[in-house]
Design a protein around this motif. Structure first.
Motif, PDB file in Angstrom:
ATOM      1  N   UNK A 521     -20.688  16.930  -1.961  1.00  0.00           N
ATOM      2  CA  UNK A 521     -21.192  16.659  -0.710  1.00  0.00           C
ATOM      3  C   UNK A 521     -20.325  15.845   0.228  1.00  0.00           C
ATOM      4  N   UNK A 522     -19.619  14.798  -0.329  1.00  0.00           N
ATOM      5  CA  UNK A 522     -18.979  13.831   0.499  1.00  0.00           C
ATOM      6  C   UNK A 522     -17.645  14.806   1.079  1.00  0.00           C
ATOM      7  N   UNK A 523     -17.074  15.399  -0.021  1.00  0.00           N
ATOM      8  CA  UNK A 523     -15.889  16.277   0.279  1.00  0.00           C
ATOM      9  C   UNK A 523     -15.989  16.981   1.559  1.00  0.00           C
ATOM     10  N   UNK A 524     -16.963  17.663   1.869  1.00  0.00           N
ATOM     11  CA  UNK A 524     -17.358  18.624   3.017  1.00  0.00           C
ATOM     12  C   UNK A 524     -17.112  17.793   4.234  1.00  0.00           C
ATOM     13  N   UNK A 525     -17.705  16.450   4.466  1.00  0.00           N
ATOM     14  CA  UNK A 525     -17.666  15.665   5.477  1.00  0.00           C
ATOM     15  C   UNK A 525     -16.221  15.230   5.788  1.00  0.00           C
ATOM     16  N   UNK A 526     -15.724  14.650   4.647  1.00  0.00           N
ATOM     17  CA  UNK A 526     -14.401  14.168   4.529  1.00  0.00           C
ATOM     18  C   UNK A 526     -13.387  15.147   5.242  1.00  0.00           C
ATOM     19  N   UNK A 527     -13.579  16.527   4.607  1.00  0.00           N
ATOM     20  CA  UNK A 527     -12.547  17.525   5.144  1.00  0.00           C
ATOM     21  C   UNK A 527     -12.332  17.596   6.714  1.00  0.00           C
ATOM     22  N   UNK A 528     -13.651  17.365   7.413  1.00  0.00           N
ATOM     23  CA  UNK A 528     -13.611  17.540   8.785  1.00  0.00           C
ATOM     24  C   UNK A 528     -13.289  15.992   9.594  1.00  0.00           C
ATOM     25  N   UNK A 676     -19.517  23.202  15.766  1.00  0.00           N
ATOM     26  CA  UNK A 676     -19.959  24.123  14.658  1.00  0.00           C
ATOM     27  C   UNK A 676     -19.378  23.783  13.193  1.00  0.00           C
ATOM     28  N   UNK A 677     -18.014  23.475  13.240  1.00  0.00           N
ATOM     29  CA  UNK A 677     -17.566  23.007  11.868  1.00  0.00           C
ATOM     30  C   UNK A 677     -17.993  21.830  11.527  1.00  0.00           C
ATOM     31  N   UNK A 678     -18.320  20.657  12.422  1.00  0.00           N
ATOM     32  CA  UNK A 678     -18.717  19.304  11.905  1.00  0.00           C
ATOM     33  C   UNK A 678     -20.307  19.747  11.525  1.00  0.00           C
ATOM     34  N   UNK A 679     -20.837  20.373  12.205  1.00  0.00           N
ATOM     35  CA  UNK A 679     -22.353  20.610  11.976  1.00  0.00           C
ATOM     36  C   UNK A 679     -22.562  21.415  10.303  1.00  0.00           C
ATOM     37  N   UNK A 680     -21.739  22.202  10.343  1.00  0.00           N
ATOM     38  CA  UNK A 680     -21.611  23.002   9.030  1.00  0.00           C
ATOM     39  C   UNK A 680     -21.373  22.102   7.946  1.00  0.00           C
ATOM     40  N   UNK A 681     -20.236  21.330   8.054  1.00  0.00           N
ATOM     41  CA  UNK A 681     -19.888  20.176   7.114  1.00  0.00           C
ATOM     42  C   UNK A 681     -21.334  19.071   6.660  1.00  0.00           C
ATOM     43  N   UNK A 682     -21.933  18.885   7.659  1.00  0.00           N
ATOM     44  CA  UNK A 682     -23.239  17.811   7.379  1.00  0.00           C
ATOM     45  C   UNK A 682     -24.183  18.782   6.753  1.00  0.00           C
ATOM     46  N   UNK A 683     -24.414  19.966   7.121  1.00  0.00           N
ATOM     47  CA  UNK A 683     -25.458  20.929   6.592  1.00  0.00           C
ATOM     48  C   UNK A 683     -25.069  20.815   5.136  1.00  0.00           C
ATOM     49  N   UNK A 684     -23.940  21.408   4.616  1.00  0.00           N
ATOM     50  CA  UNK A 684     -23.440  21.636   3.243  1.00  0.00           C
ATOM     51  C   UNK A 684     -23.500  20.299   2.545  1.00  0.00           C
TER      52      UNK A 684
END
Length: 785
Positions: A521-528, A676-684
């Motif tokens: 979960x944290x990886x998705x947010x850190x990637x963006x 959209x990319x940032x929202x996708x990251x937080x949704x994931x």
């Protein structure tokens, strides 16, 4: 600004854009491409942490088409699997141009594209653009190089202070009318007046700066030079011939492998730029982003070096500082209308601020690396005039400029570099463009018959070609190291507990499962490029929500409730993203606040540890349905991550996550929907936080509303240990998954050894510190060559 408006990066306050006579509303780079406009921006639009191939996929550019254009531009052998960050600036500009051409636009928009190109490559680009125009396509060409404008353009619109100053037809060699329109009422100085007179700077002046036999890998080979007091020494070279490494070594940015640097006859060793500054050697780099505090004021940027020498008792004399800043600003005629933030200044005024800080704080030798790249002719002449004043005051000046025709305008002497070595030296009056080009290509010079005949550097515009296996190792060495550490720890576990069996393995997998999913979960947010401090709180919400709803449910109902929990937590993660994107408050602030909110929600759902889950539902994680040595928890983790991660990591949506974290502005210019990319990251992130909470419910059979804080810290530690770049843009899932097992195994080993489990937190923190130190040392070693 005009280019950004035309290409949809910035929306205009008023006015219309018409393409082929039809008014168009261009609100994004994607809409600009649909309208037939394809830009090459002044700042590179390639994502540094993606390979060239991935950059092409990101924008939907056909690989075969872009490779054809690369071949026509002379870069056909470039390795498309190389990271964009590994290519020199000139190569990046050519690749960016090839990608724009591959879109087959009706209008090609080039903003200072040739500013970073050597003369021979510029000529290749011009020949291609001439064929492009004959095919009936249009070209909008923005440049401060008037010779380039005259060579390629049919008409010229001159902008000054944001308005049209005039429209003229260019005549090559007769750009006076264009210059007059650019300067307005400013009197135009004669070019001849800027030429240095060697009589004013006799050769017997003492040396301000000397370099003797400097060696830096293959980039510098026994380079020696001498900058005398009162002299401007020029460096002429094509792209990638060692000139940047030379300036970096002299400024303390890099450490030469061998050789000696002398200041006023004294040998000196620079450990960092601060050491060089203390000795009076200061650098003005070509990349303004490397030197300026863009969110701070002009005054703060100019006064920054003065902080090295504060007044008595550590207090800064603000009145004295203000006077010196004002004197430097006035001397350079800096436009101070944007006092609040330097980023609001034009490129020319930003360059003046970089020079102004050294005028205010003082220096003995000024190193200028391409100081007039991409700035207007009026500012360019101001800077050249200032450099002459600085030299006349007794300082030494070393300058590299990519515009060979300007060497004679400012320099007294010039050295020529080729293949990392000095291959010639001549007085400025003999350094015409033809002579410099011959020398810069390693050919013998009419004026300097002793020039060496060095062979051209192989693949000068690209990284060396490497084998696929070596590339795989070099890009994943950290992840391999984490798995090696996991293997070593497992062998240690078997040594301290010889009876370690299938039950212990299931216990380990069960303990690692929630932490691993929280790390994902944290990886998705850190990637963006973000950080999510609410992962643990969301995990707690999912845990108590599932435990309270499933307490009286059967297996089928529990599966349905699990889907409901995942959907709810995905929505909660998306809400985090919406708050961040639309309030523009930093991620760390928003998620810290929402972590308190979600922690409160968890307490409202279940005030204390309790609830439950059916045995069959718990067995999904606690059992081993296939073979005893293959825990369900491990199978579930691999399947869940693979089902979500693998389909998106190499597709545009996954590439957009990496692009957003690597270089957000370049991503926007490439047409990536960053929002959209940032929202996708937080949704994931919300989805996997929910999955982690469900995993905790499976493993404990209960809900705990206070469990969140521990998992947030563990998730961040796991991400760091797993090799994900905390600044964004780089990383994957394999490293963090192994890191989760490493941390879980350490905790279990402490139990086997009879040590308090509380020490696991200490060990986790120490490991994160060591990881950060190791990666910092690795980066320092790479920068040192």
């Amino acid at each position: 600004t005009l280019v950004k408006i035309l290409t949809g990066v910035v929306r205009p306050d008023a006015g219309t854009i018409a393409v082929a006579g039809r008014a168009r509303a261009i609100r994004s780079p994607a809409e600009a491409r649909e309208a037939g406009l394809s830009p090459v921006h002044q700042d590179c639009s390639l994502i540094p942490d993606l390979t060239l191939e991935q950059n092409f996929s990101l924008t939907g550019t056909p690989l075969t088409v872009v490779q054809r254009w690369l071949g026509e531009l002379g870069l056909g052998r470039v390795d498309i699997r190389a990271f964009a960050r590994d290519l020199p600036l000139a190569a990046l500009r050519v690749v960016d141009l090839a990608r724009a051409l591959a879109a087959d636009p009706q209008i090609l928009v080039l903003d200072e594209t040739t500013a970073a190109l050597p003369a021979d490559l510029t000529e290749t680009v011009f020949q291609l653009l001439a064929r492009w125009r004959k095919a009936g396509r249009s070209l909008l060409f923005i440049s401060h190089r008037l010779a380039d404008v005259s060579a390629i353009c049919d008409s010229v619109t001159v902008l000054r202070d944001g308005v049209t100053a005039g429209v003229v037809r260019p005549v090559r060699g007769h750009e006076d009318e264009i210059v007059d329109l650019m300067l307005g009422d400013v009197p135009r100085a004669s070019a001849a007046a800027a030429v240095a007179s060697p009589d004013l700077h006799p050769s017997d002046q003492p040396a301000a700066l000397e370099a003797r036999a400097l060696q830096f890998g293959a980039a510098l080979r026994n380079v020696s030079l001498e900058v005398r007091r009162g002299e401007i020494l020029g460096v002429a070279a094509l792209e990638g011939q060692g000139q940047k490494e030379l300036f970096d070594c002299l400024a303390g940015v890099r450490r030469p492998k061998s050789g000696e640097i002398r200041i006023e006859g004294r040998p000196c060793r620079f450990g960092d730029p601060g050491d060089a500054i203390a000795q009076g050697v200061v650098l003005v780099p070509a990349d303004r982003a490397q030197a300026l505090l863009h969110l701070r004021s002009i005054r703060e940027n100019i006064a920054l070096p003065m902080v090295r020498r504060p007044a008595s008792w550590g207090l800064i004399d603000l009145a004295r500082e203000g006077r010196r800043v004002e004197q430097a600003s006035a001397r350079l005629e800096i436009d101070t209308r944007a006092q609040s933030e330097v980023r609001r200044l034009s490129g020319g005024n930003q360059q003046k601020v970089m020079i102004g800080r050294w005028l205010a704080s003082g220096f003995k030798t000024l190193l200028c690396f391409d100081p007039t790249r991409g700035i207007d002719i009026g500012t360019k002449r101001q800077i050249y005039g200032l450099l002459r004043e600085i030299a006349a005051g007794g300082a030494g000046v070393l300058i590299f400029t990519s515009e060979l025709s300007e060497i004679q305008l400012v320099c007294d002497r010039v050295i020529v570099m080729f293949d990392g070595a000095v291959v010639g030296e001549m007085p400025a009056r003999a350094a015409d463009v033809a002579t410099l080009l011959r020398a810069a290509h390693g050919a013998p010079s009419v004026h300097e018959p002793t020039l060496s005949h060095a062979s051209p550097r192989a693949a000068a515009l690209g990284p060396p070609t490497v084998s696929r296996s070596w590339r795989l190792i070099s890009r994943n060495w950290w992840t391999m190291g984490v798995y090696a550490l996991l293997g070593a720890l497992f062998l240690f576990t078997l040594a301290v507990n010889p009876r370690y069996g299938a039950y212990d393995l299931r216990t380990l997998a069960l303990a690692a499962l929630p932490a691993a999913l929280a790390a994902v979960a944290e990886v998705f947010v850190v990637l963006v490029g973000g950080i999510d401090l609410s992962v643990g709180a969301l995990l707690a919400v999912a845990n108590v929500l599932a435990a309270s709803l499933m307490a009286q449910a059967d297996f089928a109902e529990s599966l349905l409730l699990a889907i409901v929990v995942l959907a709810a937590l995905t929505g909660a993660g998306l809400l985090n993203g919406l708050l961040i994107v639309f309030t523009r408050v930093p991620d760390i602030v928003v998620t810290l606040a929402t972590s308190f909110v979600w922690s409160g929600v968890a307490l409202l759902i279940l005030g204390q540890t309790g609830g439950g889950a059916p045995d069959d539902f718990q067995a999904l994680a606690t059992g081993a349905f296939i073979v005893p040595w293959l825990p369900n928890a491990l199978v579930m983790l691999v399947i869940l991550v693979a089902v979500v991660w693998l389909p998106i990591r190499s597709r545009p949506i996954g590439l957009s996550l990496f692009a957003t974290g690597s270089d957000r502005q370049a991503a926007i210019r490439s047409g990536v929907n960053v929002v959209r990319a940032r929202l996708t990251a937080y949704a994931l992130s919300g989805f996997f936080s929910g999955a982690a909470g469900l995993a905790l419910t499976m493993s404990t059979g209960a809900g705990d509303p206070l469990v969140g804080a521990t998992f947030t810290l563990t998730a961040i530690a796991t991400v760091a240990l797993g090799g994900v770049n905390l600044a964004g843009g780089r990383g994957g899932m394999l490293g963090p998954l192994a890191a989760a097992y490493v941390l879980a195994l350490i905790s279990s080993d402490l139990v086997f050894l009879g040590v308090s489990p509380s020490y696991s937190q200490v060990i986790q923190g120490a490991m994160v510190v060591l990881v950060v130190m190791a990666r910092g040392l690795a980066a320092l070693r790479r920068s040192a060559g």
